[in-house]
Scaffold this active site. Structure first.
Site, PDB file in Angstrom:
ATOM      1  N   HIS A 117       6.025   4.557  12.485  1.00 15.20           N
ATOM      2  CA  HIS A 117       5.990   4.481  11.017  1.00 15.20           C
ATOM      3  C   HIS A 117       7.017   5.489  10.486  1.00 15.20           C
ATOM      4  O   HIS A 117       6.718   6.676  10.362  1.00 15.20           O
ATOM      5  CB  HIS A 117       4.558   4.817  10.562  1.00 15.20           C
ATOM      6  N   ASN A 138       9.593   4.252   2.997  1.00 16.63           N
ATOM      7  CA  ASN A 138       9.524   3.829   4.394  1.00 16.63           C
ATOM      8  C   ASN A 138      10.813   3.092   4.721  1.00 16.63           C
ATOM      9  O   ASN A 138      11.508   2.605   3.836  1.00 16.63           O
ATOM     10  CB  ASN A 138       8.378   2.823   4.565  1.00 16.63           C
ATOM     11  N   CYS A 159       5.495   9.575  -0.394  1.00 17.46           N
ATOM     12  CA  CYS A 159       4.135  10.014  -0.139  1.00 17.46           C
ATOM     13  C   CYS A 159       3.730  10.956  -1.252  1.00 17.46           C
ATOM     14  O   CYS A 159       4.439  11.917  -1.537  1.00 17.46           O
ATOM     15  CB  CYS A 159       4.027  10.711   1.224  1.00 17.46           C
ATOM     16  N   HIS A 164       9.807   7.052   7.795  1.00 21.02           N
ATOM     17  CA  HIS A 164      10.351   7.142   6.442  1.00 21.02           C
ATOM     18  C   HIS A 164      11.827   7.507   6.577  1.00 21.02           C
ATOM     19  O   HIS A 164      12.230   8.165   7.542  1.00 21.02           O
ATOM     20  CB  HIS A 164       9.585   8.190   5.626  1.00 21.02           C
ATOM     21  N   ARG A 218       0.837  -1.208   0.000  1.00 23.27           N
ATOM     22  CA  ARG A 218       0.000   0.000   0.000  1.00 23.27           C
ATOM     23  C   ARG A 218       0.869   1.254   0.000  1.00 23.27           C
ATOM     24  O   ARG A 218       0.954   1.965  -0.985  1.00 23.27           O
ATOM     25  CB  ARG A 218      -0.946  -0.027   1.220  1.00 23.27           C
ATOM     26  N   ASP A 219       1.587   1.501   1.081  1.00 23.02           N
ATOM     27  CA  ASP A 219       2.331   2.759   1.201  1.00 23.02           C
ATOM     28  C   ASP A 219       3.446   2.825   0.157  1.00 23.02           C
ATOM     29  O   ASP A 219       3.772   3.902  -0.351  1.00 23.02           O
ATOM     30  CB  ASP A 219       2.921   2.867   2.615  1.00 23.02           C
TER      31      ASP A 219
HETATM   32  P1  HMG Z   1     -12.942  14.443  -2.470  1.00 20.66           P
HETATM   33  O1  HMG Z   1     -12.630  14.668  -3.925  1.00 20.66           O
HETATM   34  O2  HMG Z   1     -12.908  15.634  -1.556  1.00 20.66           O
HETATM   35  O3  HMG Z   1     -14.281  13.656  -2.162  1.00 20.66           O
HETATM   36  O4  HMG Z   1     -11.938  13.349  -1.937  1.00 20.66           O
HETATM   37  P2  HMG Z   1     -15.654  13.402  -2.775  1.00 20.66           P
HETATM   38  O5  HMG Z   1     -16.387  12.720  -1.706  1.00 20.66           O
HETATM   39  O6  HMG Z   1     -16.185  14.670  -3.371  1.00 20.66           O
HETATM   40  O7  HMG Z   1     -15.381  12.340  -3.957  1.00 20.66           O
HETATM   41  C1  HMG Z   1     -14.811  12.658  -5.197  1.00 20.66           C
HETATM   42  C2  HMG Z   1     -14.911  11.444  -6.111  1.00 20.66           C
HETATM   43  O8  HMG Z   1     -14.188  10.343  -5.541  1.00 20.66           O
HETATM   44  C3  HMG Z   1     -16.347  10.937  -6.290  1.00 20.66           C
HETATM   45  O9  HMG Z   1     -16.394  10.380  -7.597  1.00 20.66           O
HETATM   46  C4  HMG Z   1     -16.466   9.840  -5.273  1.00 20.66           C
HETATM   47  O10 HMG Z   1     -17.435   8.878  -5.611  1.00 20.66           O
HETATM   48  C5  HMG Z   1     -15.078   9.237  -5.331  1.00 20.66           C
HETATM   49  P3  HMG Z   1     -17.298  11.049  -8.747  1.00 20.66           P
HETATM   50  O11 HMG Z   1     -18.712  10.935  -8.252  1.00 20.66           O
HETATM   51  O12 HMG Z   1     -16.852  12.480  -8.829  1.00 20.66           O
HETATM   52  O13 HMG Z   1     -16.983  10.236  -9.945  1.00 20.66           O
HETATM   53  N1  HMG Z   1     -14.703   8.606  -4.052  1.00 20.66           N
HETATM   54  C6  HMG Z   1     -14.240   7.341  -3.954  1.00 20.66           C
HETATM   55  N2  HMG Z   1     -13.999   6.395  -4.881  1.00 20.66           N
HETATM   56  C7  HMG Z   1     -13.524   5.209  -4.424  1.00 20.66           C
HETATM   57  N3  HMG Z   1     -13.294   4.952  -3.116  1.00 20.66           N
HETATM   58  C8  HMG Z   1     -13.519   5.886  -2.163  1.00 20.66           C
HETATM   59  C9  HMG Z   1     -14.023   7.141  -2.585  1.00 20.66           C
HETATM   60  N4  HMG Z   1     -14.352   8.266  -1.912  1.00 20.66           N
HETATM   61  C10 HMG Z   1     -14.779   9.147  -2.822  1.00 20.66           C
HETATM   62  N5  HMG Z   1     -13.274   5.618  -0.901  1.00 20.66           N
HETATM   63  C11 HMG Z   1     -11.181  11.643  -0.435  1.00 20.66           C
HETATM   64  C12 HMG Z   1     -11.882  12.971  -0.579  1.00 20.66           C
HETATM   65  C13 HMG Z   1     -10.943  11.381   1.022  1.00 20.66           C
HETATM   66  C14 HMG Z   1     -12.052  10.540  -1.032  1.00 20.66           C
HETATM   67  C15 HMG Z   1      -9.853  11.741  -1.203  1.00 20.66           C
HETATM   68  O14 HMG Z   1      -9.159  12.875  -0.765  1.00 20.66           O
HETATM   69  C16 HMG Z   1      -9.000  10.529  -1.031  1.00 20.66           C
HETATM   70  O15 HMG Z   1      -9.314   9.444  -1.508  1.00 20.66           O
HETATM   71  N6  HMG Z   1      -7.834  10.698  -0.359  1.00 20.66           N
HETATM   72  C17 HMG Z   1      -6.931   9.604  -0.103  1.00 20.66           C
HETATM   73  C18 HMG Z   1      -5.539  10.061  -0.254  1.00 20.66           C
HETATM   74  C19 HMG Z   1      -4.584   8.930   0.038  1.00 20.66           C
HETATM   75  O16 HMG Z   1      -4.881   7.760  -0.131  1.00 20.66           O
HETATM   76  N7  HMG Z   1      -3.364   9.292   0.478  1.00 20.66           N
HETATM   77  C20 HMG Z   1      -2.333   8.359   0.756  1.00 20.66           C
HETATM   78  C21 HMG Z   1      -2.574   7.570   2.019  1.00 20.66           C
HETATM   79  S1  HMG Z   1      -2.119   8.395   3.526  1.00 20.66           S
HETATM   80  C22 HMG Z   1      -0.446   8.120   3.679  1.00 20.66           C
HETATM   81  O17 HMG Z   1       0.190   7.609   2.782  1.00 20.66           O
HETATM   82  C23 HMG Z   1       0.214   8.448   4.971  1.00 20.66           C
HETATM   83  C24 HMG Z   1       0.469   7.213   5.838  1.00 20.66           C
HETATM   84  O18 HMG Z   1       1.231   6.240   5.146  1.00 20.66           O
HETATM   85  C25 HMG Z   1       1.196   7.614   7.114  1.00 20.66           C
HETATM   86  C26 HMG Z   1       2.524   8.311   6.857  1.00 20.66           C
HETATM   87  O19 HMG Z   1       3.307   7.919   5.984  1.00 20.66           O
HETATM   88  O20 HMG Z   1       2.765   9.261   7.588  1.00 20.66           O
HETATM   89  C27 HMG Z   1      -0.851   6.561   6.250  1.00 20.66           C
HETATM   90 MG    MG Z   2       3.858   6.249   5.014  1.00 22.16          MG
END
Ligand code: HMG
Ligand code: MG
Length: 306
Positions: A208, A250, A241, A210, A15-16
């Site tokens: 966690h 990571n 990220c 990096h 995933r990450d």
């Molecule tokens: P948004 O654009 O504000 O939300 O996104 P929305 O609700 O208006 O949705 C927009 C579109 O996305 C819509 O589609 C939804 O249906 C669809 P449309 O109708 O326009 O065709 N949608 C989805 N589709 C599939 N699955 C879903 C979903 N939700 C909405 N779950 C949202 C807001 C939160 C969805 C967006 O910002 C998002 O998905 N963000 C995720 C970002 C991400 O994954 N980042 C990486 C992970 S975090 C990380 O790596 C850090 C970590 O490792 C810790 C560290 O390293 O420190 C954890």
């Molecule tokens: Mg991470």
């Protein structure tokens, strides 16, 4: 010095790691990676995420990955879910555990989740309610605990407050993310001092790291000395990220296992099988491993002393 007797290594590479690759791997390639990681005995594998494919296209095939893997009895297969739509998909995919994720700074929260910290926490409430009735464990992530790409230094007190919020909401543990890898042994110590002084039980914390500045293992040694017994790591050091420019991978799982072996800490992971998983993903991505231990161990295998 006191160290935990046993550490749970949470593999976050599929995933990450892969969420940050320019080219998306097929579900079959990802499933082969997960199966090889399972063969090493890793107890938890974060297999994918059910987020918006517009935001992170690399994870769009997570449902197909979950269908294609061969699940091992001793391993939990987990996924990230930002909202109820993600939870629905995770339930369909029969994940064992989901993770919600928030940031410690408002700027990072906006970039990563398009919402304020408070809004993201509210979005998680229905996830907590539904997972509680399903008896499904939930992990909480906090990003930027030791520095933010937009806001710089982060106060340990802010991390402490949000860690408490996530635990009170029902997360069984909170993974403290040094998303951009700027943390040092000193700042890790100050952070954990604050959290433990505030009464947060170390059993509920995961680290966690990096490795952007090459400090991940040093920071993990400090965390182990504080009793943290859950460590996130990524095979071959994959990762970065998408919302933290310049953040490298990571800490590599192979390096963490080598560290734990040196300290005599039990982890249940077979390093030679792990090396095989690392070789496989390197071949698929056409890239050398970021794990120093994997590179050295491979060189020793390739050039045995006569
Ligand atoms: P948004 O654009 O504000 O939300 O996104 P929305 O609700 O208006 O949705 C927009 C579109 O996305 C819509 O589609 C939804 O249906 C669809 P449309 O109708 O326009 O065709 N949608 C989805 N589709 C599939 N699955 C879903 C979903 N939700 C909405 N779950 C949202 C807001 C939160 C969805 C967006 O910002 C998002 O998905 N963000 C995720 C970002 C991400 O994954 N980042 C990486 C992970 S975090 C990380 O790596 C850090 C970590 O490792 C810790 C560290 O390293 O420190 C954890
Ligand atoms: Mg991470």
């Amino acid at each position: 010095m006191n160290y935990p007797d046993k550490v749970t290594v949470v593999e976050v590479g599929p995933r990450d790691g892969l969420q940050n690759e320019k080219s998306s791997l097929s579900a079959a390639q990802k499933a082969t990676l997960v199966d090889k990681l399972s063969a090493s005995g890793l107890p938890v594998i974060e297999t994918g995420s059910f987020v918006s494919p517009r935001w992170v296209p690399q994870m769009a095939n997570s449902d197909a990955v979950f269908s294609a893997i061969t699940r091992q009895a001793g391993t939990r297969y987990t996924a990230l879910t930002p909202n109820e739509k993600g939870l629905d998909a995770a339930i369909d995919a029969q994940v064992d555990e989901v993770a919600i994720f928030a940031a410690v700074t408002e700027s990072f929260s906006r970039k990563n989740l398009n919402a304020s910290i408070e809004e993201t926490l509210q979005r998680f409430e229905p996830i907590m309610t539904r997972t509680r009735s399903l008896n499904m464990p939930v992990r909480g992530y906090l990003s930027c605990v030791l520095g933010c790409p937009y806001e710089g230094q982060v106060a340990p007190e802010a991390v402490s407050l949000l860690t408490r919020r996530l635990l009170d909401m029902g997360c069984h543990e909170v993974s403290l993310g040094d998303t951009i890898g700027t943390g040092t042994a000193g700042s890790t110590q100050r952070l954990l001092d604050t959290l433990l002084t505030d009464g947060i039980a170390v059993e509920h914390l995961a680290m966690h790291c990096h490795d952007t500045y090459g400090q991940a293992l040093a920071n993990l040694v400090i965390a182990l000395q504080y009793g943290v017994a859950t460590i996130d790591a990524s095979i071959a050091g994959l990762g970065g990220c998408p919302y933290a420019k310049g953040a490298t991978g990571n800490v590599a799982t192979e390096d963490v296992i080598y560290l734990l072996d040196g300290l005599g800490i039990e982890h249940g992971v077979d390093l030679s099988q792990l090396l095989e998983a690392g070789r496989y993903i390197g071949q698929q991505l056409g890239r050398d491993s970021q794990s120093r231990a994997a590179r050295a161990l491979q060189a020793a295998l390739d050039n045995p002393a006569t």
